[in-house]
Write a protein that holds these residues in place. Structure first.
Motif, PDB file in Angstrom:
ATOM      1  N   ARG B 290       0.845  -1.211   0.000  1.00 49.32           N
ATOM      2  CA  ARG B 290       0.000   0.000   0.000  1.00 49.32           C
ATOM      3  C   ARG B 290       0.875   1.255   0.000  1.00 49.32           C
ATOM      4  N   GLU B 291       1.897   1.240   0.837  1.00 49.07           N
ATOM      5  CA  GLU B 291       2.763   2.411   0.968  1.00 49.07           C
ATOM      6  C   GLU B 291       3.529   2.672  -0.332  1.00 49.07           C
ATOM      7  N   ALA B 292       4.052   1.614  -0.931  1.00 51.44           N
ATOM      8  CA  ALA B 292       4.904   1.778  -2.120  1.00 51.44           C
ATOM      9  C   ALA B 292       4.089   2.111  -3.366  1.00 51.44           C
ATOM     10  N   THR B 293       2.773   1.948  -3.305  1.00 45.26           N
ATOM     11  CA  THR B 293       1.944   2.224  -4.497  1.00 45.26           C
ATOM     12  C   THR B 293       1.033   3.426  -4.270  1.00 45.26           C
ATOM     13  N   ARG B 294       1.334   4.183  -3.213  1.00 51.08           N
ATOM     14  CA  ARG B 294       0.469   5.315  -2.852  1.00 51.08           C
ATOM     15  C   ARG B 294       0.286   6.294  -4.018  1.00 51.08           C
ATOM     16  N   CYS B 295       1.359   6.523  -4.784  1.00 51.54           N
ATOM     17  CA  CYS B 295       1.294   7.491  -5.880  1.00 51.54           C
ATOM     18  C   CYS B 295       1.165   6.814  -7.244  1.00 51.54           C
ATOM     19  N   ALA B 296       1.014   5.500  -7.257  1.00 54.47           N
ATOM     20  CA  ALA B 296       0.975   4.786  -8.542  1.00 54.47           C
ATOM     21  C   ALA B 296      -0.388   4.945  -9.227  1.00 54.47           C
ATOM     22  N   GLN B 297      -0.351   4.925 -10.559  1.00 51.77           N
ATOM     23  CA  GLN B 297      -1.605   4.957 -11.322  1.00 51.77           C
ATOM     24  C   GLN B 297      -2.151   3.552 -11.522  1.00 51.77           C
ATOM     25  N   THR B 298      -1.231   2.597 -11.626  1.00 50.40           N
ATOM     26  CA  THR B 298      -1.635   1.217 -11.872  1.00 50.40           C
ATOM     27  C   THR B 298      -0.637   0.275 -11.207  1.00 50.40           C
ATOM     28  N   ILE B 299      -1.162  -0.832 -10.716  1.00 50.12           N
ATOM     29  CA  ILE B 299      -0.300  -1.897 -10.195  1.00 50.12           C
ATOM     30  C   ILE B 299      -0.440  -3.088 -11.135  1.00 50.12           C
ATOM     31  N   ALA B 300       0.689  -3.614 -11.590  1.00 53.72           N
ATOM     32  CA  ALA B 300       0.685  -4.764 -12.496  1.00 53.72           C
ATOM     33  C   ALA B 300       1.272  -5.965 -11.766  1.00 53.72           C
ATOM     34  N   VAL B 301       0.514  -7.035 -11.679  1.00 55.44           N
ATOM     35  CA  VAL B 301       0.969  -8.227 -10.954  1.00 55.44           C
ATOM     36  C   VAL B 301       1.448  -9.262 -11.967  1.00 55.44           C
ATOM     37  N   TYR B 302       2.703  -9.663 -11.809  1.00 56.14           N
ATOM     38  CA  TYR B 302       3.323 -10.624 -12.734  1.00 56.14           C
ATOM     39  C   TYR B 302       3.611 -11.903 -11.979  1.00 56.14           C
ATOM     40  N   GLU B 303       2.879 -12.947 -12.306  1.00 55.89           N
ATOM     41  CA  GLU B 303       3.102 -14.226 -11.630  1.00 55.89           C
ATOM     42  C   GLU B 303       2.950 -15.347 -12.640  1.00 55.89           C
ATOM     43  N   ASN B 304       3.627 -16.442 -12.368  1.00 54.41           N
ATOM     44  CA  ASN B 304       3.668 -17.564 -13.310  1.00 54.41           C
ATOM     45  C   ASN B 304       2.493 -18.509 -13.031  1.00 54.41           C
ATOM     46  N   ASN B 305       1.296 -17.929 -13.113  1.00 53.13           N
ATOM     47  CA  ASN B 305       0.050 -18.667 -12.923  1.00 53.13           C
ATOM     48  C   ASN B 305      -1.067 -17.813 -13.529  1.00 53.13           C
ATOM     49  N   ALA B 306      -2.298 -18.254 -13.368  1.00 52.50           N
ATOM     50  CA  ALA B 306      -3.404 -17.525 -13.999  1.00 52.50           C
ATOM     51  C   ALA B 306      -3.893 -16.355 -13.151  1.00 52.50           C
ATOM     52  N   GLY B 307      -3.215 -16.092 -12.044  1.00 49.75           N
ATOM     53  CA  GLY B 307      -3.603 -14.959 -11.212  1.00 49.75           C
ATOM     54  C   GLY B 307      -4.033 -15.401  -9.826  1.00 49.75           C
ATOM     55  N   GLN B 308      -3.115 -15.414  -8.872  1.00 46.08           N
ATOM     56  CA  GLN B 308      -3.437 -15.811  -7.501  1.00 46.08           C
ATOM     57  C   GLN B 308      -3.010 -14.725  -6.508  1.00 46.08           C
ATOM     58  N   MET B 309      -1.711 -14.351  -6.555  1.00 43.39           N
ATOM     59  CA  MET B 309      -1.239 -13.312  -5.634  1.00 43.39           C
ATOM     60  C   MET B 309      -1.992 -11.998  -5.868  1.00 43.39           C
ATOM     61  N   ILE B 310      -2.516 -11.838  -7.066  1.00 37.68           N
ATOM     62  CA  ILE B 310      -3.241 -10.603  -7.391  1.00 37.68           C
ATOM     63  C   ILE B 310      -4.353 -10.351  -6.383  1.00 37.68           C
ATOM     64  N   ASP B 311      -4.951 -11.410  -5.841  1.00 39.02           N
ATOM     65  CA  ASP B 311      -6.000 -11.228  -4.830  1.00 39.02           C
ATOM     66  C   ASP B 311      -5.451 -10.507  -3.608  1.00 39.02           C
ATOM     67  N   ASP B 312      -4.251 -10.904  -3.175  1.00 37.25           N
ATOM     68  CA  ASP B 312      -3.649 -10.282  -1.990  1.00 37.25           C
ATOM     69  C   ASP B 312      -3.263  -8.828  -2.271  1.00 37.25           C
ATOM     70  N   VAL B 313      -2.823  -8.570  -3.505  1.00 37.37           N
ATOM     71  CA  VAL B 313      -2.469  -7.195  -3.863  1.00 37.37           C
ATOM     72  C   VAL B 313      -3.725  -6.325  -3.837  1.00 37.37           C
ATOM     73  N   ARG B 314      -4.817  -6.860  -4.380  1.00 40.60           N
ATOM     74  CA  ARG B 314      -6.081  -6.103  -4.366  1.00 40.60           C
ATOM     75  C   ARG B 314      -6.542  -5.839  -2.939  1.00 40.60           C
ATOM     76  N   LEU B 315      -6.421  -6.827  -2.076  1.00 37.74           N
ATOM     77  CA  LEU B 315      -6.805  -6.631  -0.674  1.00 37.74           C
ATOM     78  C   LEU B 315      -5.921  -5.578  -0.024  1.00 37.74           C
ATOM     79  N   ALA B 316      -4.655  -5.541  -0.434  1.00 37.86           N
ATOM     80  CA  ALA B 316      -3.717  -4.589   0.175  1.00 37.86           C
ATOM     81  C   ALA B 316      -4.097  -3.150  -0.154  1.00 37.86           C
ATOM     82  N   VAL B 317      -4.534  -2.899  -1.389  1.00 33.11           N
ATOM     83  CA  VAL B 317      -4.790  -1.511  -1.787  1.00 33.11           C
ATOM     84  C   VAL B 317      -6.271  -1.145  -1.712  1.00 33.11           C
ATOM     85  N   LEU B 318      -7.114  -2.138  -1.485  1.00 29.98           N
ATOM     86  CA  LEU B 318      -8.542  -1.904  -1.229  1.00 29.98           C
ATOM     87  C   LEU B 318      -9.172  -0.913  -2.206  1.00 29.98           C
TER      88      LEU B 318
END
Lengths: 192, 365
Positions: B290-318
């Motif tokens: 949350r702190e490191a993306t405070r000024c970001a326009q977009t967060i891009a999640v890169y993982e070697n799967n169909a999208g799992q950690m992205i859930d935790d990132v979304r929860l982090a930035v609410l």
């Protein structure tokens, strides 16, 4: 400073041994190394690629590097994805005994050196050591590693049950080292 | 000091032995097999034991026993093998038995399995994900410390790249220190001796009225310990160029090294791009993200799967920042997660497209 060396060929050509030999030599020169191999399930004929990073400091590069400073092309079959990794500063040593010129870039945009590695290795009586001739030639042009370290790694890289191949492999490396002068120095200062 | 060229699997095994691990059991499966092989080489000379178990079920069971007796113990496999181990991992959290589970995964499809747990019950396991061999020594030491401190299984996540990337390592002569067995460890004292101890998923003591365990009290105690563990572990991250980044990549493990290389290329082209690499996957470093993306326009999640950690990132930035997945989904025939589409070039190109889209959107009045 960091130098990336990519290797490609087909299984059985000695691609992995060549990469390991160069890596061991770089370590003897007190450089940091990272080596990732990618090869198919076939013993012969499948792809065999290797990605070596040699550096003066800690290495953060991914296992499969995005760009490369040098390449050793043993065979054209799986080289397609490697050519774009080479840039204007790069040098590629090509095993011209085998590699089809029609499968090489028409206008490479980098230094492409043709080495008849398999012919030379065959003359030496050890055709399986062609990859080491090619690596020797690459080192002759670049000083990527010191000649002594490279020659010594011929023995140190082998498991004990392959020790009998060390002399022939060393001769193959020497034959490569004897080809040409440094045209493409890898480092500002040669390692001592 | 001399150096040696070793594969990542050996670094993993060596790191476990250095962390005090003296019992290891596992069953071979690519790309975990070499970890087991190296443990079999490394443990006997230091007085440890390595067992090639008949299956993953027995492996984790043996590790449970060794850990209960106070030994630093570990098992491992790929995600498939960890699936088999889930019952024991879940029960071990209730029994208060800590050990380390190494998942040399195929790709990153086991993120949910690791961070949520595939077993039954209301439990969690701390999860650590090194990005390469050079980080493994520290991460493994932390894993064993956490397992002992919280008396809970700890998962360390690697992949094919970690297992099979060779690096030069300094040969250290120092003998690793093996911590003494904790006071709760079983020591062979039997009932009636006055020194007997009980370690069970049902509790650590029976009620004196003869009706057995007080499960309500035990589960309450476990829940409390789990909550203390969640709050007590400070999740670690690595930040790269996040200070002024318009687009922040989030990636873990080996994928973060591809992401880091792509970020450097994009930076050299003038793009304000950064990266966050969670080293601790559970507890997820939500505050840091949350702190490191405070000024970001977009967060891009890169993982070697169909999208799992992205859930935790979304929860982090609410919902405070758009989160998109740009997965390096591995579909290679080996199924080991080393797909040709996991490349710096591919990721850089995907990021350029994303940046173009954002620029176009920004220019629309």
């Amino acid at each position: 400073m960091q130098r990336e060396v990519v290797f490609t060929g087909i299984g059985g050509q000695g691609v992995q041994l060549a990469a390991r030999t160069l890596a061991e030599a770089a370590m003897a020169d007190r450089r940091r190394v990272q080596l990732f191999a990618s090869y198919g399930g076939m013993m012969r004929g499948g792809n065999s690629d290797s990605f070596l990073v040699i550096s003066d400091g800690p290495i953060t590069a991914p296992p499969v590097v995005g760009s490369a400073w040098a390449a050793a092309i043993l065979h054209h079959e799986h080289a397609g994805e490697l050519w774009p990794k080479l840039g204007a500063e790069s040098i590629a040593a090509v095993n011209s005994s085998v590699v089809d010129p029609a499968r090489c870039p028409v206008e490479p945009g980098f230094d492409l050196v043709e080495i008849p590695a398999l012919d030379i290795a065959t003359e030496l009586g050890s055709p399986v050591a062609a990859s080491l001739v090619l690596v020797g030639a690459l080192v002759a042009r670049t000083n990527l590693v010191s000649a002594d370290a490279l020659l010594d790694s011929a023995a140190s890289v082998l498991p004990s049950y392959r020790a009998s191949a060390a002399a022939a492999n060393r001769a193959a490396l020497q034959a490569g080292l004897d080809l040409g002068e440094v045209t493409h120095p890898a480092w500002d200062l040669v390692a001592t | 000091m001399s150096t040696r060229l070793v594969e990542g699997s050996e670094v993993v095994a060596d790191a476990m032995v250095r962390a005090g691990c003296r019992f290891f059991a596992g069953y071979p499966m690519t790309p975990f097999t070499e970890v087991l092989e190296h443990m079999a080489e490394l443990l006997p000379p230091v007085g440890g034991v390595c067992v090639n178990a008949e299956s993953e079920l027995e492996a984790v069971g043996m590790v449970w026993g060794a850990a209960a007796a106070g030994s630093r113990a570990a098992t491992g496999s790929t995600g498939q093998g960890l699936s088999l181990m889930q019952e024991s991992i879940a029960e071990a959290t209730l029994a208060g038995i800590g050990f380390v589970v190494v998942n040399m995964a195929r790709g990153q499809g086991d993120y949910f399995q690791s961070t949520r747990g595939g077993g039954h019950g209301d439990y969690r396991t701390p999860v650590l994900a090194p990005s390469g061999p050079s980080e493994v020594i520290d991460v493994m030491a932390e894993a064993f410390d956490l397992a002992e401190r919280w008396r809970n299984p700890v998962v360390v996540v690697g992949d094919y790249y970690l297992a099979h990337t060779w690096v030069d390592v300094d040969i250290l002569d120092s003998d690793p220190v093996v911590p003494p067995a904790p006071e709760w460890a079983l020591d062979g004292s039997s009932g009636g001796s006055g020194a007997a101890k009980l370690l069970s998923f049902l509790g650590t003591s029976k009620q004196r009225d003869g009706v057995g365990y007080d499960l309500a009290a035990h589960y309450e105690h476990c829940a409390q310990r789990r909550n203390e563990m969640a709050a007590g572990i400070a999740p670690r991250v690595e930040l790269l160029h996040t200070d002024d980044a318009d687009v922040v990549l989030v990636a873990y493990g080996t994928m973060a090294r591809y992401a880091g290389a792509a970020v450097e290329i994009l930076r050299s082209e003038g793009h304000r791009v950064g990266m966050i690499r969670p080293i601790t996957l559970w507890p997820f470093p939500a505050d840091a993200v949350r702190e490191a993306t405070r000024c970001a326009q977009t967060i891009a999640v890169y993982e070697n799967n169909a999208g799992q950690m992205i859930d935790d990132v979304r929860l982090a930035v609410l919902g405070n920042c758009p989160v998109v997945g740009i997965n390096g989904f591995a579909t290679d025939s080996s199924a080991f997660g080393i797909a040709p589409d996991v490349t710096v070039e591919q990721l850089t190109s995907t990021m350029r497209e994303l940046l173009d889209t954002l620029e176009t959107e920004a220019s629309v009045p």
